[in-house]
Design a protein around this motif. Structure first.
Motif, PDB file in Angstrom:
ATOM      1  N   UNK A 163     -46.725  63.198  43.633  1.00 58.12           N
ATOM      2  CA  UNK A 163     -46.150  61.844  43.669  1.00 58.12           C
ATOM      3  C   UNK A 163     -46.547  61.116  44.941  1.00 58.12           C
ATOM      4  N   UNK A 164     -46.455  61.821  46.072  1.00 61.75           N
ATOM      5  CA  UNK A 164     -46.816  61.202  47.347  1.00 61.75           C
ATOM      6  C   UNK A 164     -48.300  60.835  47.365  1.00 61.75           C
ATOM      7  N   UNK A 165     -49.139  61.724  46.862  1.00 62.31           N
ATOM      8  CA  UNK A 165     -50.573  61.455  46.816  1.00 62.31           C
ATOM      9  C   UNK A 165     -50.899  60.252  45.944  1.00 62.31           C
ATOM     10  N   UNK A 166     -50.242  60.173  44.772  1.00 64.29           N
ATOM     11  CA  UNK A 166     -50.498  59.033  43.881  1.00 64.29           C
ATOM     12  C   UNK A 166     -50.081  57.726  44.536  1.00 64.29           C
ATOM     13  N   UNK A 167     -48.883  57.699  45.153  1.00 67.19           N
ATOM     14  CA  UNK A 167     -48.372  56.461  45.728  1.00 67.19           C
ATOM     15  C   UNK A 167     -49.222  56.006  46.920  1.00 67.19           C
ATOM     16  N   UNK A 168     -49.598  56.940  47.780  1.00 65.39           N
ATOM     17  CA  UNK A 168     -50.449  56.583  48.932  1.00 65.39           C
ATOM     18  C   UNK A 168     -51.784  56.026  48.441  1.00 65.39           C
ATOM     19  N   UNK A 169     -52.391  56.686  47.448  1.00 70.07           N
ATOM     20  CA  UNK A 169     -53.671  56.217  46.912  1.00 70.07           C
ATOM     21  C   UNK A 169     -53.516  54.846  46.254  1.00 70.07           C
ATOM     22  N   UNK A 170     -52.432  54.641  45.534  1.00 70.86           N
ATOM     23  CA  UNK A 170     -52.189  53.360  44.853  1.00 70.86           C
ATOM     24  C   UNK A 170     -52.033  52.218  45.850  1.00 70.86           C
ATOM     25  N   UNK A 171     -51.250  52.450  46.901  1.00 72.40           N
ATOM     26  CA  UNK A 171     -51.023  51.393  47.891  1.00 72.40           C
ATOM     27  C   UNK A 171     -52.291  51.132  48.714  1.00 72.40           C
ATOM     28  N   UNK A 172     -53.056  52.182  49.012  1.00 73.52           N
ATOM     29  CA  UNK A 172     -54.336  51.989  49.723  1.00 73.52           C
ATOM     30  C   UNK A 172     -55.315  51.203  48.874  1.00 73.52           C
ATOM     31  N   UNK A 173     -55.347  51.507  47.565  1.00 70.11           N
ATOM     32  CA  UNK A 173     -56.256  50.794  46.659  1.00 70.11           C
ATOM     33  C   UNK A 173     -55.864  49.332  46.548  1.00 70.11           C
ATOM     34  N   UNK A 174     -54.558  49.063  46.520  1.00 67.66           N
ATOM     35  CA  UNK A 174     -54.095  47.677  46.435  1.00 67.66           C
ATOM     36  C   UNK A 174     -54.485  46.900  47.685  1.00 67.66           C
ATOM     37  N   UNK A 175     -54.325  47.530  48.855  1.00 69.22           N
ATOM     38  CA  UNK A 175     -54.725  46.854  50.092  1.00 69.22           C
ATOM     39  C   UNK A 175     -56.220  46.612  50.126  1.00 69.22           C
ATOM     40  N   UNK A 176     -56.988  47.606  49.643  1.00 67.28           N
ATOM     41  CA  UNK A 176     -58.447  47.460  49.634  1.00 67.28           C
ATOM     42  C   UNK A 176     -58.892  46.344  48.703  1.00 67.28           C
ATOM     43  N   UNK A 177     -58.195  46.185  47.575  1.00 66.90           N
ATOM     44  CA  UNK A 177     -58.575  45.153  46.607  1.00 66.90           C
ATOM     45  C   UNK A 177     -58.355  43.754  47.160  1.00 66.90           C
ATOM     46  N   UNK A 178     -57.520  43.649  48.204  1.00 63.85           N
ATOM     47  CA  UNK A 178     -57.253  42.349  48.802  1.00 63.85           C
ATOM     48  C   UNK A 178     -58.135  42.082  50.025  1.00 63.85           C
ATOM     49  N   UNK A 179     -59.063  43.025  50.313  1.00 69.75           N
ATOM     50  CA  UNK A 179     -59.864  42.875  51.532  1.00 69.75           C
ATOM     51  C   UNK A 179     -60.653  41.574  51.555  1.00 69.75           C
ATOM     52  N   UNK A 180     -61.166  41.173  50.383  1.00 67.14           N
ATOM     53  CA  UNK A 180     -61.985  39.958  50.332  1.00 67.14           C
ATOM     54  C   UNK A 180     -61.116  38.712  50.332  1.00 67.14           C
ATOM     55  N   UNK A 181     -60.098  38.714  49.464  1.00 69.31           N
ATOM     56  CA  UNK A 181     -59.306  37.495  49.278  1.00 69.31           C
ATOM     57  C   UNK A 181     -58.176  37.346  50.274  1.00 69.31           C
ATOM     58  N   UNK A 182     -57.587  38.455  50.661  1.00 67.56           N
ATOM     59  CA  UNK A 182     -56.400  38.362  51.510  1.00 67.56           C
ATOM     60  C   UNK A 182     -56.754  38.239  52.978  1.00 67.56           C
ATOM     61  N   UNK A 183     -55.844  37.666  53.717  1.00 64.80           N
ATOM     62  CA  UNK A 183     -56.016  37.530  55.155  1.00 64.80           C
ATOM     63  C   UNK A 183     -55.154  38.573  55.847  1.00 64.80           C
ATOM     64  N   UNK A 184     -55.674  39.150  56.937  1.00 63.34           N
ATOM     65  CA  UNK A 184     -55.022  40.299  57.551  1.00 63.34           C
ATOM     66  C   UNK A 184     -54.582  40.073  58.989  1.00 63.34           C
ATOM     67  N   UNK A 185     -55.285  39.241  59.718  1.00 59.72           N
ATOM     68  CA  UNK A 185     -55.024  39.135  61.146  1.00 59.72           C
ATOM     69  C   UNK A 185     -53.706  38.437  61.432  1.00 59.72           C
TER      70      UNK A 185
END
Length: 433
Positions: free
Chosen positions: A211-233
């Motif tokens: 469960x922990x592995x799935x959730x960490x991977x899911x949240x990392x993937x979601x953050x990565x998918x926003x790398x182009x469109x989302x603003x981070x700074x």
């Protein structure tokens, strides 16, 4: 297999976190708006006019505004567990200190300090939820968390009324007992937070390895998918015009929310009811609002639509305020206040799902705090203007119309934000090709 793992994981996360943070917000909101019930007797005891009370009730949000963004940045750095515990313990101690105010100056100072102490709690929890729940779950979870606000009014109204009846015990006024007793849970829960809250999914020993592995991977993937469109700074969170526009939207909803929390007991009391009757009737509108909020947020999550869900809800709240201003009976005013409660409560979960659609990382921490701190200044403007107009006209009508106008502006700005977002997406798509 992944689907069943996702369902089991999110169910466990939800049961572990959501009831607890709802309890925290329940206590926070009682301590924030119990001033509205204290006013039923405190204003006379201390000689406060409507203007003095409205300004003092609202100055809470000046302290909130000044310390909100720094508080959320610190939470992102040191972790939610330590910072939320600090917030709760300090606000509990200050809230209890209201039992010892003696006049205008001490009232203003304590309301300012309470706002400074509580700054960071609400946006910190919104940010915290974004660490644990993928975006497709977020509005629904936020709606459950935010339901604690109307629930606190629903349950806190008769409780506060009952505590006011302790007048004279040990030489204290009823409103002094109310502040002392309602502050104790915040301090106790602040200590519990240190032992119960988990900062990030990576540290969740109460999840299985899978469960922990799935959730960490899911949240990392979601953050990565926003790398182009989302603003981070950090600066992106401050400078994005959509953040400032959403702050304006939130300004109107906050003016409406705290108009209810701070003034509705006195509006209802104006029909000649007893304190306990006021407490019981004041619990009716938020009861309906809880149901509407959860259903509206689920519909928003199911359809993936946010803009119209905010727009319609703001207009419903504005209509309710206009009707409340002209209500000539208890039944009419309760019906009108129910509309206001339903509209404001329903607007907030889809509204809070919007910033993390275009912000992440430090920008999300700062952007959410910016929206909340600027927007909550509506909690200063609404109650203060209502008190000022009440002193000059002898009626709540003009102030309620003012707050209704702010909510109409919120609705219009929501549409403008959506239009700006569509233009930005179109530009990115055109550039990519």
């Amino acid at each position: 297999m992944d689907r069943s793992l996702e369902q089991a994981t999110m169910r466990k996360v939800a049961w572990r976190l959501v009831p607890f943070i709802c309890l925290l917000y329940f206590i926070a909101f009682i301590d924030r708006v119990n001033i509205g019930f204290a006013a039923l007797t405190m204003n006379k005891d201390l000689g406060f006019s409507s203007s003095v009370f409205g300004f003092g009730a609202g100055v809470f949000f000046v302290g909130y505004f000044l310390f909100e963004v720094p508080s959320n940045i610190i939470l992102d750095k040191v972790g939610a567990r330590i910072w939320i515990a600090r917030v709760m313990i300090t606000w509990g101690l200050i809230s209890g200190g209201f039992a010892f105010i003696t006049g205008e100056t001490s009232f203003y100072v304590m309301r300012f300090l309470l706002g400074a102490a509580e700054a960071g709690f609400f946006p910190g929890i919104i940010l915290y939820l974004s660490y644990w729940f993928p975006v497709r779950y977020r509005a629904g979870v936020v709606s459950l968390f935010m339901a604690a606000a109307p629930v606190s009014v629903m349950l806190g109204s008769p409780l506060s009324s009952a505590l006011l009846a302790m007048d004279g015990i040990l030489g204290l006024h009823g409103w002094q007992w109310m502040f002392i007793i309602e502050a104790i849970p915040a301090v106790i829960l602040g200590v519990v937070v240190l032992f119960y809250m988990t900062d990030r999914p990576e540290k969740a020993k109460w999840l299985t390895d899978g469960q922990r592995g799935w959730l960490v991977a899911e949240m990392n993937a979601e953050r990565a998918s926003k790398q182009v469109a989302a603003k981070h700074s950090l600066m992106s969170g401050l400078a994005d015009p959509r953040v400032l526009a959403l702050a304006l939207v939130y300004f109107g909803t906050s003016a409406g929310l705290y108009t209810l929390g701070i003034w509705s007991p006195q509006i209802i009391k104006g029909f000649g009811l007893s304190t306990m009757e006021v407490g019981l009737l004041n619990a009716v509108p938020p009861t309906l609002a809880v149901i509407a909020m959860i259903l509206w947020a689920r519909h928003s999550d199911k359809t993936g639509e946010r803009t119209w869900h905010v727009f319609i809800a703001c207009l419903v709240a504005a209509a309710g305020l206009m009707l409340a201003g002209g209500a000539s009976s208890v039944i009419a005013v309760i019906a009108a206040l129910s509309l206001v409660n339903i509209g404001i409560s329903a607007a907030k979960p889809p509204l809070w799902a919007m910033p993390t659609m275009f912000l992440s990382g430090s920008a999300a921490a700062v952007g959410i705090a910016t929206i909340n701190s600027i927007g909550n200044l509506g909690g200063f403007a609404g109650p203060w203007v209502i008190g000022w107009i009440k002193d000059r006209t002898g009626s709540f009508t003009g102030g309620l119309i003012f707050v209704a106008t702010l909510l109409v502006i919120s609705a219009v700005v929501t549409l403008l934000v959506a239009r700006s977002g569509r233009r930005a997406e179109h530009t990115r798509a055109t550039t990519a090709h």
